[in-house]
Design a protein around this motif. Structure first.
Motif, short mmCIF file in Angstrom:
data_model
loop_
_atom_site.label_atom_id
_atom_site.label_comp_id
_atom_site.label_asym_id
_atom_site.label_seq_id
_atom_site.Cartn_x
_atom_site.Cartn_y
_atom_site.Cartn_z
N HIS A 243 0.85 -1.18 0.00
CA HIS A 243 0.00 0.00 0.00
C HIS A 243 0.89 1.23 0.00
CE1 HIS A 243 -3.68 -2.23 0.73
NE2 HIS A 243 -3.04 -2.92 1.64
N ALA A 244 0.60 2.13 -0.90
CA ALA A 244 1.32 3.39 -0.89
C ALA A 244 0.88 4.17 0.34
CB ALA A 244 1.01 4.18 -2.15
N PRO A 245 1.80 4.89 0.96
CA PRO A 245 1.41 5.66 2.13
C PRO A 245 0.39 6.74 1.74
CG PRO A 245 3.64 6.20 1.46
CD PRO A 245 3.18 5.05 0.61
N ALA A 246 -0.48 7.05 2.65
CA ALA A 246 -1.46 8.10 2.39
C ALA A 246 -0.73 9.42 2.20
CB ALA A 246 -2.43 8.19 3.56
N PRO A 247 -1.18 10.21 1.25
CA PRO A 247 -0.51 11.49 1.04
C PRO A 247 -0.67 12.42 2.23
CG PRO A 247 -2.13 11.05 -0.70
CD PRO A 247 -2.25 9.97 0.31
N ASP A 248 0.35 13.23 2.47
CA ASP A 248 0.28 14.27 3.49
C ASP A 248 -0.42 15.47 2.87
OD1 ASP A 248 1.70 12.87 5.45
OD2 ASP A 248 3.62 13.51 4.63
N VAL A 249 -1.14 16.21 3.67
CA VAL A 249 -1.84 17.40 3.20
C VAL A 249 -1.37 18.60 4.01
CG1 VAL A 249 -4.09 18.51 2.90
CG2 VAL A 249 -3.86 16.04 2.58
N HIS A 250 -0.97 19.66 3.31
CA HIS A 250 -0.56 20.90 3.96
C HIS A 250 -1.32 22.05 3.33
CE1 HIS A 250 2.80 18.31 5.10
NE2 HIS A 250 2.88 19.09 6.14
N ARG A 251 -1.68 23.00 4.15
CA ARG A 251 -2.40 24.18 3.67
C ARG A 251 -1.55 25.41 3.98
NH1 ARG A 251 -8.63 25.79 5.00
NH2 ARG A 251 -8.80 27.26 3.29
N PHE A 252 -1.41 26.26 2.98
CA PHE A 252 -0.57 27.45 3.10
C PHE A 252 -1.38 28.71 2.79
CE2 PHE A 252 2.05 23.94 1.64
CZ PHE A 252 3.09 23.95 2.54
N ARG A 253 -1.11 29.76 3.51
CA ARG A 253 -1.67 31.07 3.19
C ARG A 253 -0.66 31.79 2.29
NH1 ARG A 253 -6.12 32.76 4.95
NH2 ARG A 253 -7.08 31.98 6.84
N VAL A 254 -1.16 32.33 1.18
CA VAL A 254 -0.31 33.05 0.24
C VAL A 254 -0.93 34.44 0.07
CG1 VAL A 254 0.74 33.03 -2.05
CG2 VAL A 254 0.23 30.86 -0.91
N GLY A 255 -0.36 35.41 0.77
CA GLY A 255 -0.95 36.74 0.84
C GLY A 255 -1.12 37.45 -0.49
N GLY B 161 6.64 14.13 -6.21
CA GLY B 161 6.00 13.81 -4.94
C GLY B 161 4.71 14.56 -4.70
N VAL B 162 4.45 15.63 -5.46
CA VAL B 162 3.20 16.37 -5.29
C VAL B 162 2.10 15.62 -6.02
CG1 VAL B 162 1.97 18.50 -5.83
CG2 VAL B 162 4.31 18.59 -4.96
N VAL B 163 1.02 15.33 -5.31
CA VAL B 163 -0.10 14.56 -5.85
C VAL B 163 -1.20 15.49 -6.36
CG1 VAL B 163 -1.90 12.88 -5.27
CG2 VAL B 163 0.39 12.65 -4.28
N GLU B 164 -1.49 16.54 -5.61
CA GLU B 164 -2.58 17.44 -5.96
C GLU B 164 -2.33 18.82 -5.37
OE1 GLU B 164 -6.31 16.49 -4.04
OE2 GLU B 164 -7.43 17.22 -5.78
N VAL B 165 -2.71 19.85 -6.10
CA VAL B 165 -2.60 21.22 -5.61
C VAL B 165 -3.93 21.92 -5.89
CG1 VAL B 165 -1.39 23.42 -5.82
CG2 VAL B 165 -0.15 21.30 -6.21
N LEU B 166 -4.48 22.55 -4.87
CA LEU B 166 -5.72 23.31 -5.02
C LEU B 166 -5.49 24.70 -4.45
CD1 LEU B 166 -8.23 20.62 -3.75
CD2 LEU B 166 -7.83 21.28 -6.11
N GLY B 167 -5.71 25.71 -5.27
CA GLY B 167 -5.53 27.08 -4.83
C GLY B 167 -6.83 27.84 -4.85
#
Length: 70
Positions: free
Chosen positions: A16-28, A48-54
């Protein structure tokens, strides 16, 4: 009478691939859709980046990645 033969269950090694980590960033300074698209595109190119939502409204980026991002 002979006893019924016992068959051991087949052993399968599941990977099993490890579950992706999720981080949220504020970009002023990310306040328009074109800025979001530009940043999302650059981050998606990183291994290594799976998904990006802005979101330009909340000025946040949510990044899902596996393991260490290089």
């Amino acid at each position: 009478m002979s006893s019924p033969a016992t068959v051991a269950p087949e052993r399968r090694e599941e990977t099993h691939a490890p579950a992706p980590d999720v981080h949220r960033f504020r970009v002023g300074d990310m306040d328009c859709p074109s800025c979001v698209k530009k940043i999302e595109g650059r981050l998606r190119a990183v291994d290594g980046v799976v998904e990006v939502l802005g979101s330009p409204l909340s000025r946040t980026l949510t990044v899902r990645h596996t393991g260490t991002v290089s």
